[in-house]
Design a protein around this motif. Structure first.
Motif, mmCIF file in Angstrom:
data_model
loop_
_atom_site.group_PDB
_atom_site.id
_atom_site.type_symbol
_atom_site.label_atom_id
_atom_site.label_comp_id
_atom_site.label_asym_id
_atom_site.label_seq_id
_atom_site.Cartn_x
_atom_site.Cartn_y
_atom_site.Cartn_z
ATOM 1 N N ASN A 16 0.833 -1.198 0.000
ATOM 2 C CA ASN A 16 0.000 0.000 0.000
ATOM 3 C C ASN A 16 0.871 1.252 0.000
ATOM 4 O OD1 ASN A 16 -2.698 1.311 0.272
ATOM 5 N ND2 ASN A 16 -1.787 2.021 2.181
ATOM 6 N N ASP A 17 1.884 1.269 0.841
ATOM 7 C CA ASP A 17 2.797 2.411 0.932
ATOM 8 C C ASP A 17 3.532 2.603 -0.400
ATOM 9 O OD1 ASP A 17 4.333 4.500 1.917
ATOM 10 O OD2 ASP A 17 5.615 3.229 3.136
ATOM 11 N N TYR A 18 4.058 1.520 -0.947
ATOM 12 C CA TYR A 18 4.812 1.581 -2.200
ATOM 13 C C TYR A 18 3.923 2.026 -3.356
ATOM 14 C CZ TYR A 18 8.280 0.206 -5.699
ATOM 15 O OH TYR A 18 9.203 0.203 -6.730
ATOM 16 N N LEU A 19 2.713 1.470 -3.425
ATOM 17 C CA LEU A 19 1.813 1.822 -4.520
ATOM 18 C C LEU A 19 1.338 3.264 -4.442
ATOM 19 C CD1 LEU A 19 -0.259 -1.466 -4.706
ATOM 20 C CD2 LEU A 19 1.325 -0.588 -6.449
ATOM 21 N N GLU A 20 1.228 3.793 -3.227
ATOM 22 C CA GLU A 20 0.828 5.188 -3.083
ATOM 23 C C GLU A 20 1.914 6.119 -3.615
ATOM 24 O OE1 GLU A 20 -0.936 8.333 0.174
ATOM 25 O OE2 GLU A 20 0.085 6.551 0.905
ATOM 26 N N ASN A 21 3.168 5.796 -3.299
ATOM 27 C CA ASN A 21 4.300 6.608 -3.739
ATOM 28 C C ASN A 21 5.552 5.732 -3.732
ATOM 29 O OD1 ASN A 21 6.366 8.385 -4.207
ATOM 30 N ND2 ASN A 21 5.926 9.718 -2.477
ATOM 31 N N PRO A 22 5.903 5.148 -4.872
ATOM 32 C CA PRO A 22 7.058 4.238 -4.919
ATOM 33 C C PRO A 22 8.350 4.842 -4.368
ATOM 34 C CG PRO A 22 5.811 4.092 -6.945
ATOM 35 C CD PRO A 22 5.227 5.240 -6.161
ATOM 36 N N LYS A 23 8.524 6.132 -4.514
ATOM 37 C CA LYS A 23 9.765 6.765 -4.044
ATOM 38 C C LYS A 23 9.826 6.877 -2.523
ATOM 39 C CE LYS A 23 11.430 7.270 -8.153
ATOM 40 N NZ LYS A 23 12.422 6.322 -8.634
ATOM 41 N N HIS A 24 8.710 6.629 -1.834
ATOM 42 C CA HIS A 24 8.725 6.690 -0.376
ATOM 43 C C HIS A 24 9.548 5.533 0.190
ATOM 44 C CE1 HIS A 24 6.924 6.072 3.719
ATOM 45 N NE2 HIS A 24 7.395 7.292 3.787
ATOM 46 N N LEU A 25 9.322 4.318 -0.309
ATOM 47 C CA LEU A 25 10.068 3.156 0.183
ATOM 48 C C LEU A 25 11.384 2.949 -0.553
ATOM 49 C CD1 LEU A 25 7.400 0.362 0.839
ATOM 50 C CD2 LEU A 25 8.531 1.862 2.457
ATOM 51 N N ALA A 26 11.442 3.397 -1.788
ATOM 52 C CA ALA A 26 12.652 3.198 -2.597
ATOM 53 C C ALA A 26 12.991 4.512 -3.303
ATOM 54 C CB ALA A 26 12.433 2.069 -3.593
ATOM 55 N N PRO A 27 13.571 5.475 -2.575
ATOM 56 C CA PRO A 27 13.841 6.794 -3.143
ATOM 57 C C PRO A 27 14.696 6.761 -4.411
ATOM 58 C CG PRO A 27 14.287 6.796 -0.786
ATOM 59 C CD PRO A 27 13.981 5.376 -1.180
ATOM 60 N N LYS A 28 15.581 5.788 -4.502
ATOM 61 C CA LYS A 28 16.443 5.681 -5.684
ATOM 62 C C LYS A 28 16.012 4.516 -6.573
ATOM 63 C CE LYS A 28 20.262 7.686 -3.140
ATOM 64 N NZ LYS A 28 21.548 7.458 -2.507
ATOM 65 N N GLY A 29 14.788 4.054 -6.369
ATOM 66 C CA GLY A 29 14.274 2.923 -7.127
ATOM 67 C C GLY A 29 14.078 3.255 -8.597
ATOM 68 N N LYS A 30 13.957 2.209 -9.388
ATOM 69 C CA LYS A 30 13.832 2.350 -10.835
ATOM 70 C C LYS A 30 12.400 2.618 -11.277
ATOM 71 C CE LYS A 30 15.660 -1.517 -12.339
ATOM 72 N NZ LYS A 30 16.432 -2.579 -12.981
ATOM 73 N N MET A 31 11.409 2.405 -10.403
ATOM 74 C CA MET A 31 10.029 2.527 -10.822
ATOM 75 C C MET A 31 9.663 3.991 -11.042
ATOM 76 S SD MET A 31 6.809 0.386 -9.606
ATOM 77 C CE MET A 31 5.482 1.227 -8.803
ATOM 78 N N ALA A 32 9.453 4.335 -12.316
ATOM 79 C CA ALA A 32 9.083 5.700 -12.686
ATOM 80 C C ALA A 32 7.564 5.769 -12.813
ATOM 81 C CB ALA A 32 9.755 6.077 -14.000
ATOM 82 N N PHE A 33 6.894 5.758 -11.683
ATOM 83 C CA PHE A 33 5.437 5.756 -11.638
ATOM 84 C C PHE A 33 5.029 6.643 -10.485
ATOM 85 C CE2 PHE A 33 1.483 3.580 -10.080
ATOM 86 C CZ PHE A 33 0.689 3.867 -11.182
ATOM 87 N N ALA A 34 4.090 7.533 -10.732
ATOM 88 C CA ALA A 34 3.681 8.498 -9.712
ATOM 89 C C ALA A 34 2.933 7.859 -8.554
ATOM 90 C CB ALA A 34 2.815 9.583 -10.331
ATOM 91 N N GLY A 35 2.375 6.678 -8.765
ATOM 92 C CA GLY A 35 1.653 5.986 -7.712
ATOM 93 C C GLY A 35 0.155 6.004 -7.929
ATOM 94 N N VAL A 36 -0.527 5.211 -7.138
ATOM 95 C CA VAL A 36 -1.985 5.139 -7.141
ATOM 96 C C VAL A 36 -2.432 5.927 -5.918
ATOM 97 C CG1 VAL A 36 -3.988 3.604 -7.020
ATOM 98 C CG2 VAL A 36 -1.935 2.871 -8.256
ATOM 99 N N LYS A 37 -2.941 7.112 -6.128
ATOM 100 C CA LYS A 37 -3.248 8.012 -5.017
ATOM 101 C C LYS A 37 -4.535 7.639 -4.285
ATOM 102 C CE LYS A 37 0.460 10.215 -5.900
ATOM 103 N NZ LYS A 37 1.648 9.713 -5.249
ATOM 104 N N ASN A 38 -5.484 7.020 -4.967
ATOM 105 C CA ASN A 38 -6.762 6.673 -4.362
ATOM 106 C C ASN A 38 -6.612 5.425 -3.499
ATOM 107 O OD1 ASN A 38 -9.391 4.995 -4.455
ATOM 108 N ND2 ASN A 38 -10.067 7.066 -4.978
ATOM 109 N N GLU A 39 -6.921 5.551 -2.211
ATOM 110 C CA GLU A 39 -6.721 4.436 -1.282
ATOM 111 C C GLU A 39 -7.567 3.215 -1.639
ATOM 112 O OE1 GLU A 39 -6.702 3.386 3.485
ATOM 113 O OE2 GLU A 39 -7.044 5.446 2.845
ATOM 114 N N GLN A 40 -8.815 3.418 -2.033
ATOM 115 C CA GLN A 40 -9.664 2.273 -2.387
ATOM 116 C C GLN A 40 -9.112 1.549 -3.616
ATOM 117 O OE1 GLN A 40 -12.326 1.039 -0.549
ATOM 118 N NE2 GLN A 40 -11.975 -0.707 -1.897
ATOM 119 N N GLU A 41 -8.578 2.288 -4.564
ATOM 120 C CA GLU A 41 -7.963 1.655 -5.734
ATOM 121 C C GLU A 41 -6.771 0.797 -5.323
ATOM 122 O OE1 GLU A 41 -7.016 4.463 -8.829
ATOM 123 O OE2 GLU A 41 -9.118 4.831 -9.297
#
Length: 126
Positions: A83-108
């Motif tokens: 849930n944390d990663y999907l909301e904002n991938p850079k939160h758990l992996a600041p230097k991670g390769k995933m270039a995705f803004a995240g899924v902001k909607n909690e229900q999604e």
């Protein structure tokens, strides 16, 4: 009693996970990830068996150092970390390769995690 009612009213109202809606949300992920028996590496690793898996569990994928460090620390992709990663991938992996803004909607995110949770590591459904 009033405080209890106010506390309940202030809590977010989310429906139970909806796997069908999660499959729709997964379309945001499909450019880089796959699930199912024929899932292959794309830009990112296949996500079969991800819920409950250790970080960097898919052999042969070149994970970022952040994800490798998490694996070395024994981290697991439980529902909370996903849930944390999907909301904002850079939160758990600041230097991670995933270039995705995240899924902001909690229900999604709840629905997406439920969709992913049905896949075993071999891609079959539970």
């Amino acid at each position: 009693m009033i405080a209890l009612l106010l506390g309940v009213a202030a809590a977010p109202a989310h429906a139970d996970p909806d796997i069908a809606k999660g499959e729709t949300v997964f379309k945001k992920c499909m450019a880089c990830h796959a699930v199912g028996p024929d899932a292959k590496v794309k830009v990112g690793p296949p996500l079969n068996g991800i819920v409950g898996a250790k970080w960097a569990h898919f052999e042969g994928y070149a994970y970022s150092q952040d994800i490798k460090d998490g694996a070395a620390a024994g981290k697991v992709w439980d529902e909370a970390s996903l849930n944390d990663y999907l909301e904002n991938p850079k939160h758990l992996a600041p230097k991670g390769k995933m270039a995705f803004a995240g899924v902001k909607n909690e229900q999604e995110r709840v629905d997406l995690i439920a969709f992913l949770a049905q896949f075993k590591p071999d891609g079959s459904k539970k």
